[in-house]
Design an enzyme around this catalytic site. Structure first.
Site, short mmCIF file in Angstrom:
data_model
loop_
_atom_site.label_atom_id
_atom_site.label_comp_id
_atom_site.label_asym_id
_atom_site.label_seq_id
_atom_site.Cartn_x
_atom_site.Cartn_y
_atom_site.Cartn_z
N ASP A 67 14.77 -3.10 2.52
CA ASP A 67 14.49 -4.55 2.49
C ASP A 67 14.66 -5.11 0.84
OD1 ASP A 67 12.28 -2.83 1.75
OD2 ASP A 67 11.15 -3.31 3.06
N ASN A 137 -1.80 -3.49 6.34
CA ASN A 137 -1.60 -3.85 7.27
C ASN A 137 -0.97 -3.08 8.61
OD1 ASN A 137 0.57 -4.73 7.00
ND2 ASN A 137 0.69 -6.38 6.52
#
Ligand code: F6R
Length: 264
Positions: A67, A137
């Site tokens: 990313d 998360n």
């Protein structure tokens, strides 16, 4: 799924580097999927040390990073380009033309660019070994909760939690990017082997959900349960909330005894 629990984060880095180095020695033309963030730093340090002490050779390897932040130029010290070059590539003998990191430039057509990244992975023969970290998360790459488990490389909006978690890497008062270009969960699951690293108590809940929870787009890393060759390499703190720790240790012992080739 193999769950390897180490005493310390340092040992996680050493073990990850051992696995990458063995895979590279077995296949000098390996295609690596690479991650940024604080977790894999120890692994990169060990790989650099191995390059210097044992001439571990990266010159024929190819890499694809997971990313990059949207809007950060490669020379921005907070970009993942900068991270990878300063923490790894500049200190080993990777060929610059074999390094791929998503380009975070603003553009008109993100889909066309992301399709190109997917094509480049495919044209390289596919990722042999994917390194991952995990967000608090449960994200892998920047596949935030509710990402499609079939997602491919795309522009992704970051959650407030991720933005806050990443604030520590930016100078005080700096604007944190709201989006990133990230490989999708489908892209990650196409890798032949996946090694996911986690250290510290702050990751314990996400690790437990990923390994022992139901497969759910609410916890992207739980999608790894669908993959036939995943190793979770974690320290005691990150393993804290797992209910089957003793069993995972036994599985590892027996794997080493009967099928050592699975844990090279
Ligand atoms: C990094 C990435 C992220 C991180 C994750 C954990 O390329 O894709 O998924 O792996 O946010 O980050 P750290 O290791 O900084 O806790």
């Amino acid at each position: 799924m193999l769950v390897v629990i180490k005493e310390s984060s340092k040992q996680v880095g050493q073990e990850a580097a051992r696995i990458v180095a063995n895979s590279l020695r077995a296949n000098p033309k390996i295609v690596l999927g690479l991650a940024t963030g604080s977790t894999p730093l120890g692994m990169y340090e060990e790989l650099i040390a191995l390059h210097k002490s044992t001439a571990l050779d990266f010159s024929h390897a190819t890499s694809f990073n997971l990313d990059e932040y949207l809007g950060l130029a490669p020379d921005n010290p907070q970009s993942f380009h900068y991270f990878m070059h300063s923490n790894f590539f500049s200190q080993v003998n990777f060929s610059p033309d074999k390094i791929h990191i998503p380009d975070g430039a603003f553009r008109k057509d993100y889909s066309a660019y992301c399709d190109e990244y997917e094509r480049a992975i495919k044209n390289s023969g596919g990722i042999d070994l994917q390194i991952l970290g995990i967000g608090r998360n449960g994200h892998i790459g920047f596949n935030e909760p509710n990402s499609s488990l079939a997602s491919r490389t795309r522009l992704k909006e970051l959650t407030q939690e991720t933005i806050e978690d990443n604030r520590r890497f930016f100078p005080q008062g700096a604007e944190i990017p709201e989006c990133a270009i990230t490989m999708g969960i489908g892209t990650i699951l196409d890798a032949r082997r996946i090694l996911i690293l986690a250290t510290g108590k702050s990751k314990a809940a996400a690790v437990a959900k990923a390994i022992e929870g139901p497969i759910s787009s609410s916890v992207s890393a739980s999608a790894l349960q669908l993959h036939p060759d995943v190793t979770f390499l974690i320290d005691e703190d990150a393993a804290y909330a797992l209910t089957q720790r003793d069993y995972y240790r036994r599985v590892l012992e027996l794997t080493k005894k009967y099928t050592p080739e699975k844990f090279q």
